[in-house]
Design an enzyme around this catalytic site. Structure first.
Site, short mmCIF file in Angstrom:
data_model
loop_
_atom_site.label_atom_id
_atom_site.label_comp_id
_atom_site.label_asym_id
_atom_site.label_seq_id
_atom_site.Cartn_x
_atom_site.Cartn_y
_atom_site.Cartn_z
N LYS A 132 17.37 -6.70 11.94
CA LYS A 132 16.85 -7.46 13.08
C LYS A 132 17.75 -7.19 14.28
O LYS A 132 18.80 -7.81 14.45
CB LYS A 132 16.80 -8.96 12.81
N GLY A 137 12.74 -10.03 16.22
CA GLY A 137 12.64 -11.48 16.21
C GLY A 137 13.86 -12.09 16.87
O GLY A 137 14.82 -11.39 17.20
N GLY A 141 16.96 -15.27 16.93
CA GLY A 141 17.87 -15.83 15.94
C GLY A 141 17.32 -17.02 15.20
O GLY A 141 17.47 -17.14 13.98
N VAL A 199 13.39 -15.04 12.93
CA VAL A 199 13.66 -14.05 11.89
C VAL A 199 15.12 -14.11 11.43
O VAL A 199 15.41 -13.96 10.23
CB VAL A 199 13.30 -12.64 12.39
N GLY A 200 16.05 -14.37 12.35
CA GLY A 200 17.45 -14.46 11.95
C GLY A 200 17.69 -15.53 10.91
O GLY A 200 18.35 -15.29 9.89
N GLU A 209 31.22 -10.41 12.31
CA GLU A 209 32.05 -9.83 13.37
C GLU A 209 31.68 -10.60 14.63
O GLU A 209 30.59 -10.44 15.16
CB GLU A 209 31.78 -8.33 13.50
N CYS A 254 33.29 -7.82 22.78
CA CYS A 254 34.03 -8.87 22.08
C CYS A 254 35.51 -8.57 22.02
O CYS A 254 36.32 -9.48 21.88
CB CYS A 254 33.46 -9.07 20.67
N GLU A 312 34.96 -17.54 25.55
CA GLU A 312 34.59 -16.14 25.74
C GLU A 312 33.56 -16.06 26.86
O GLU A 312 32.41 -16.48 26.69
CB GLU A 312 34.04 -15.55 24.44
#
Length: 480
Positions: A174, A205, A207, A210-211, A249, A282, A383
């Site tokens: 995904k 999809g 989150g 489908v996530g 991650e 990141c 962040e």
């Protein structure tokens, strides 16, 4: 405009069971450049079923068979690099040079790294002289769900899909719905390379849809996710009921420690590294810590470097940075810049609110530098994921280490130091999965991942292969 694409399930492009359109936006222009369908439960179930059905045969293929297909995939990927660069540039705003050399190049780099590691990988090995007839066997974990972000799309898709394929797993990818074009193109490459039906599947999809469906699905054995720490926590909770493996991650808030004996260009290089990919990495060094004797000079150098950073459309050639990916991302960054100005007590020395001069359309952010930032400030804790950096002074090595480690994250830290012994001493004390020193990047196959809220897995090379495997002990391997 790119036409609506279907899903790739069981070796073919299929129409979605649940039709829900989603616009793909060019962040340079804010124009709609494509429409995709977001999947529903029926689409997720179909993809997982295809992966489950393909697993028994694919997991038993020989190492030689899988290696041949991976080498073919690398060949196809290289042949279609121009197409991939165009897709990435259009969907997430990477300028042409960055898209070609780094965004697409990351996929080539990691694919070759996995092939190199896979050639020497032993799936069974003796335990040791204390048990010469016992074997430790590495086996694929099963059906995997790969959930990837928009900021480095090929870097993350290749870091997940290729070791999963090499280890003998089957999968459902995904990709981010914000930047789905590169994922669809990767599925075309998988098909062209000749992987068996059902081994690789793709469902677009979001989150929450489908996530989450993949995270809770009883027939998914592992979720490998790259994205925000917030989403990683949600996935871990969703996956807990089925006790599936979850590899994460996540975010980062890297410190770049510049000692007085660092190279003259350390500050300028640090700003450029932070601004790369419009700050949407990141592992960006967003907190610059400078030894006090160089602090005043560093502020001047950093401000000049930020002001010299050009910003422009992704469609143009050059060394500029492009827009950030979306209106949502733009608004978040603007809000945190405002926090830095009005609430955190920081000194704005470059950039600030609004778009750069001459750009009134597109999600462009001014390269922004804050000075005199306390490490408790929000802009130093959160962040930001944009071209925003903060600078603060330190007096001692111990203080620098304490500030660098004072963060919920632990992905990548940076050291600029002319003293090898000091550099090594500091590196050992930084609580992060990676420490880059003196602007020397990491080698092919290096483990990528973090401590604390930056995640719990390692990707790349042999470390990435291990992520997708179970370990089995077998006694009496041979008759004696």
């Amino acid at each position: 405009m790119i036409e609506k694409r279907q899903f790739y399930i069981n070796g073919q492009w299929v129409n979605p069971e649940t039709a829900h359109d989603f616009d793909v936006i060019d962040p340079s222009t804010e124009d709609v450049v494509g429409v995709i369908s977001l999947g529903g439960q029926a689409d997720t179930d179909a993809a997982v079923a295809a992966a489950k059905a393909a697993f028994p045969s694919w997991s038993q293929t020989s190492k030689a068979e899988r290696l041949e297909l991976l080498e073919k995939l690398l060949e196809v990927y290289k042949a279609r690099q121009a197409d991939m660069a165009e897709a990435i540039s259009l969907e997430m705003g990477a300028p042409q040079k960055l898209a070609r050399n780094q965004q697409v190049g990351a996929g080539t780099w990691h694919l070759q790294g996995f092939i190199n590691a896979f050639k020497d990988f032993e799936f069974d090995r003796p335990l040791g002289p204390q048990a010469p007839n016992e074997r430790t066997v590495m086996e694929p974990i099963g059906v995997t769900a790969l959930i990837t972000p928009w900021n480095w799309p090929m870097n993350q898709i290749v870091l997940k899909a290729v070791p999963a394929l090499a280890s003998g797993c089957t999968m459902v990818l995904k990709p981010s719905e914000v930047a789905p074009l590169s994922g669809l193109l990767f599925a075309e490459m998988i098909h062209e390379a000749g992987f068996p039906a059902g081994v690789f599947n793709l469902v677009n999809g979001d989150g929450l849809g489908v996530g989450t469906q993949l995270s809770v699905h009883p027939d998914v054995d592992m979720v490998s996710f790259t994205g925000s720490s917030r989403a990683g926590i949600a996935i871990s909770k969703a996956a807990a009921d089925t006790l599936k493996r979850v590899s994460l991650e996540l975010g980062g808030k890297g410190a770049n420690i510049i000692f007085a004996n660092a190279a003259e260009d350390a500050v300028t290089n640090g700003v450029a590294r932070c601004m790369r990919n419009s700050g949407q990495s990141c592992n960006a060094p967003t907190r610059m810590l400078v030894e006090r004797s160089r602090y005043a000079e560093a502020l001047e150098q950093a401000a000049a470097a930020a002001e010299a950073t050009k910003v422009g459309p992704a469609s143009e050639e050059g060394n500029h940075i492009g827009p950030v990916v979306s209106q949502m991302q733009f608004d978040k960054i603007q809000a945190l810049i405002e926090v830095g100005i009005k609430e955190d007590g920081a000194t704005l020395i470059a950039g600030g609110l609004g778009r750069p001069e001459g750009l009134n359309r597109g999600f462009y952010v001014r390269p922004t530098i804050f000075a005199d930032v306390d490490n408790t400030a929000r802009i130093n804790r959160e962040e930001i994921f944009g071209p925003v950096m903060s600078i603060m002074p330190f007096d001692t090595e111990e203080e620098a280490i304490a500030i660098a480690n004072d963060t919920p994250y632990g992905l990548t830290n940076y050291i600029q130091c002319g003293d090898q012994e000091q550099r090594q001493r500091v590196a050992r004390q930084l609580r992060s999965g990676m420490v880059e020193t003196n602007s020397v990047g990491f080698g092919m196959g290096s483990p990528f991942g973090g401590y604390k809220q930056s995640g719990n897995g390692r990707e790349g090379g042999i470390f990435g292969l291990h992520e997708f495997m179970e370990i089995k002990a077998v006694s009496c391997w041979e008759d004696v």
